[in-house]
Motif scaffolding. Sequence first.
Motif, mmCIF file in Angstrom:
data_model
loop_
_atom_site.group_PDB
_atom_site.id
_atom_site.type_symbol
_atom_site.label_atom_id
_atom_site.label_comp_id
_atom_site.label_asym_id
_atom_site.label_seq_id
_atom_site.Cartn_x
_atom_site.Cartn_y
_atom_site.Cartn_z
ATOM 1 N N SER A 1 43.616 42.765 42.816
ATOM 2 C CA SER A 1 43.062 41.475 43.535
ATOM 3 C C SER A 1 43.114 40.297 42.800
ATOM 4 O O SER A 1 42.798 40.497 41.818
ATOM 5 C CB SER A 1 41.607 42.651 43.644
ATOM 6 O OG SER A 1 41.132 40.546 44.013
ATOM 7 N N TRP A 2 44.040 39.457 43.290
ATOM 8 C CA TRP A 2 44.775 38.332 43.252
ATOM 9 C C TRP A 2 45.529 37.154 43.927
ATOM 10 O O TRP A 2 45.818 37.558 44.910
ATOM 11 C CB TRP A 2 45.223 37.932 42.152
ATOM 12 C CG TRP A 2 47.209 38.466 41.899
ATOM 13 C CD1 TRP A 2 47.346 39.885 42.581
ATOM 14 C CD2 TRP A 2 47.730 37.633 41.784
ATOM 15 N NE1 TRP A 2 48.780 39.427 42.415
ATOM 16 C CE2 TRP A 2 48.919 38.255 42.224
ATOM 17 C CE3 TRP A 2 47.901 36.118 41.548
ATOM 18 C CZ2 TRP A 2 50.436 37.884 41.992
ATOM 19 C CZ3 TRP A 2 49.389 35.544 41.249
ATOM 20 C CH2 TRP A 2 50.161 37.057 41.465
ATOM 21 N N ASN A 3 45.014 35.766 43.962
ATOM 22 C CA ASN A 3 45.425 35.126 45.052
ATOM 23 C C ASN A 3 46.413 34.411 44.688
ATOM 24 O O ASN A 3 46.450 33.603 43.664
ATOM 25 C CB ASN A 3 43.803 33.977 45.859
ATOM 26 C CG ASN A 3 43.298 34.800 46.694
ATOM 27 O OD1 ASN A 3 43.773 35.838 46.976
ATOM 28 N ND2 ASN A 3 42.009 34.347 46.032
ATOM 29 N N PRO A 4 47.469 34.499 44.707
ATOM 30 C CA PRO A 4 48.164 33.346 44.132
ATOM 31 C C PRO A 4 48.723 32.079 45.078
ATOM 32 O O PRO A 4 48.232 32.271 45.868
ATOM 33 C CB PRO A 4 49.871 34.468 44.662
ATOM 34 C CG PRO A 4 49.719 35.625 45.550
ATOM 35 C CD PRO A 4 48.210 35.794 45.014
ATOM 36 N N ASP B 1 46.518 29.601 43.431
ATOM 37 C CA ASP B 1 46.219 28.970 42.605
ATOM 38 C C ASP B 1 46.284 29.365 41.115
ATOM 39 O O ASP B 1 45.294 29.850 40.314
ATOM 40 C CB ASP B 1 44.559 28.955 42.982
ATOM 41 C CG ASP B 1 43.611 28.498 41.690
ATOM 42 O OD1 ASP B 1 43.698 27.695 41.339
ATOM 43 O OD2 ASP B 1 41.939 27.970 42.757
ATOM 44 N N ARG C 1 43.152 28.353 38.021
ATOM 45 C CA ARG C 1 41.932 28.397 37.946
ATOM 46 C C ARG C 1 42.405 29.785 36.931
ATOM 47 O O ARG C 1 43.189 29.903 36.369
ATOM 48 C CB ARG C 1 41.794 29.287 38.733
ATOM 49 C CG ARG C 1 40.685 30.708 38.795
ATOM 50 C CD ARG C 1 40.526 30.803 40.628
ATOM 51 N NE ARG C 1 39.429 31.374 41.284
ATOM 52 C CZ ARG C 1 39.272 32.745 41.129
ATOM 53 N NH1 ARG C 1 40.177 33.121 42.473
ATOM 54 N NH2 ARG C 1 38.050 33.585 41.036
ATOM 55 N N ALA D 1 40.328 34.848 37.925
ATOM 56 C CA ALA D 1 41.599 35.255 39.139
ATOM 57 C C ALA D 1 41.783 36.432 39.190
ATOM 58 O O ALA D 1 42.761 36.902 40.665
ATOM 59 C CB ALA D 1 42.916 33.900 38.610
ATOM 60 N N LYS E 1 55.777 36.344 41.480
ATOM 61 C CA LYS E 1 55.620 35.013 42.420
ATOM 62 C C LYS E 1 55.093 33.760 41.202
ATOM 63 O O LYS E 1 55.894 32.911 42.339
ATOM 64 C CB LYS E 1 53.942 35.262 43.073
ATOM 65 C CG LYS E 1 53.456 36.655 43.769
ATOM 66 C CD LYS E 1 53.679 35.754 45.165
ATOM 67 C CE LYS E 1 53.842 36.548 46.426
ATOM 68 N NZ LYS E 1 54.504 36.004 47.418
#
Lengths: 302, 254
Positions: free
Chosen positions: A187-190, A192, A195, A200, A238
Motif C-alpha cells: 500500500s503506497w501512493n506514488p 509524494d 513523505r 508512506a 515509478k
Amino acid sequence: MTASVAFPFLTVPDSNVIAEPWFIRVDGGELAPAAEFVAGWDYACKIELTRNIEVSFEEAAEALGISPKNLELELLVEVGTGAGRYPRQMLTCARYPITASASRAEVKLIPDSSSLSSLIFLTTTLVLSASPAEAPRLSPIQTNSKLWSERSTMRLDGDEPRFPIETARFSSFFQDLPESNSPWYMSWNPGDWNRDFHGAVRLYLNTEFPQFIERLQAGDDFALRYLSVEIIGQILEKLMDEEDAQDIIDNAPAGSLGAQAGSWVSLAWPNTPINTLQQKAETQPGRFRACIWAIADRQEEL
Amino acid sequence: MIVKLFPRLRRAAVDQLLDKLEPTARGSAFALAYSLPDAVYYAPTGGAKVPHSQLTGLRTAILEIAKKNGYPRSPDRAQASEFDAEASIQLVELTGANNGEFLRDDVWACIATVLLPDIVTWRFSLGARERYHGGIRNAFQRLWLRGVVLDRGEGHQERWGLLQSLTEDALVQITERPSIASSKELSLALAEGWVQASCKYGVRKMEELMRKVTLQVRLHNEIRHLASMSTEDLEGFINQLFEDAAYRSGLAPA
C-alpha cells in the motif's frame, strides 16, 4: 547542515566541527557505538547517550566573518521522540557554551525511557548565543541563529518492524475484487516523494496464504529477497517515470520515500546518470528489474 | 514508575472493524462485551497492562462530555468546539503528557475504534476514517496533543484558557505542523501571540493572520532555534510577526 535550506547568512562548515559518534549504554551495560537500532529496549530500560563535540573556534569565527573576541557560541543538544520524519515531542534541550578556551563539549544525556516512543531523534545545533558587537553584512547577528546542525535517529526495539508490515485476510479486505487472490500487496501512493518512508509504505500479507507467511516468518532467504525486489522495483520504476527524478532525489528530506529511493539507486547503480537509468527502465524493463536483485542481495533488511 | 501499557490496533484491523460498524450503533464492542477484540495487542514488555476499569473510566468520562454537548444529537459548531476543549483536558488529565504510549498511532487507533467509536461517528462520521486511524487527524489523538502543548501549567489560574480561546483553525495551524507542535515552548508562544493579536484585530481577522504567521514561524525556525529562546524574547518575536502580518494585510486594531 540542512542542504535544502538556503541560509541568508554565513554558517560553519562541517570541517570546523569534530562531531564524534554517539555512544549508548543500555541498562548499565557496556558503552557501545549507537547503532541505527536500540535492541532490547522497552519503557523500563535505562538509556545513557554520550558523545564529544569539538568546534574549531578560530576557524568557525573566520567562516562566520566575526572576530573571535566578538563571537559567543552555544551547542544545543536535543532529544526528541515519536514515529515519523520529525519528532512528535522534543523532550530535552541541553546547552553547552562554546568559547575559544572551552571549545569541546562532553555530552551526556539520560532520557526517561517511559517518555520515548518508536524513535529517538538526537539533534545537535551550534547557535550564536549573543549578537556580535561588530559583524560584516553576511555574518549572522541574531541570537540563536543556526550555524551548524546534525541529526541522528535511532529506532527503538519493540514490535515495530523496520519496514511496516501487517497481516490481513484479503477476502475481507478486498472482498470480490481480484486483489483478494494476491498473497501480498504494497500500500503506497506514488508521487509524494517527501513523505516519511515508514509512513508512506506498508506491506500487507494475506493470511489466506499461510505457507507464504510461514516462509517469511522462518526467514526464508529467497522469499524475503523476492519480496524486497518486488517492493524496491515498484518504487524505483515509478521514480524513473518522473521527469525530475534527479531533483526528487537531490531535494528529498532525510528519511523520506525519495531519500530511500535515492539510496537504492546509488547502491544499485553508483555514479550512473539518472537519465541513463530512465532509458534502461523504459527500453529494457526486464534488465532494470533484474539489477534490483543486486540491492536486495546487499540489504540486510528493508 | 511502571508504565501503563495501552491496547493497540493495527491499521488493517481498524479498517476491518469499521467495515462491520453500523453508522447508528451506540456503545462500543468493548463496553458491551467487556473485552477487547482479538486484533488488539500490547507492548510485550516494559510495563503493566492498563486495567479494564481505567479503560471503561476513559470511555465514561468522554461519553459524559459528549452527552453534555448534545450526544446523540448531531453537535452544532459551538457544541463540537466545547466537546473538543473539554475532551482535550480530560484526555491529558487521564493519560498524562509524558508517556511514550500516547505518541503511538496504534494506541489512539484503538481508543477511537474500539473504546469510543460511537463518539467518533457522532463528532465526525463513520466515513471519516482518518478520524479512527492513528495520526494527527485521529479524533482523540489531536485533542490529546492540543491539551499537552497548550497546557499553561498546573499553577496557572487559566491553565486551559488557550484551548477555550483559540479557534479550530488556529489549533490546527499549531498542532498539524510537527515542526511547531513538537515544541511545547513554540506552540505556547504562538498560541499566546494569537490571543493577544485576536484582542487587537478581532477574532474574525485571525484566520488569514494566523496562516501568515505560522508560515513565517516555520521559515524562521529553519534558520533560527526559536524553541530555545527565552520566553520573553520568543513572545516578542511572535508578537512582532503578528504585527508585521497585520501591517502587510492593511489591518488596523479593531
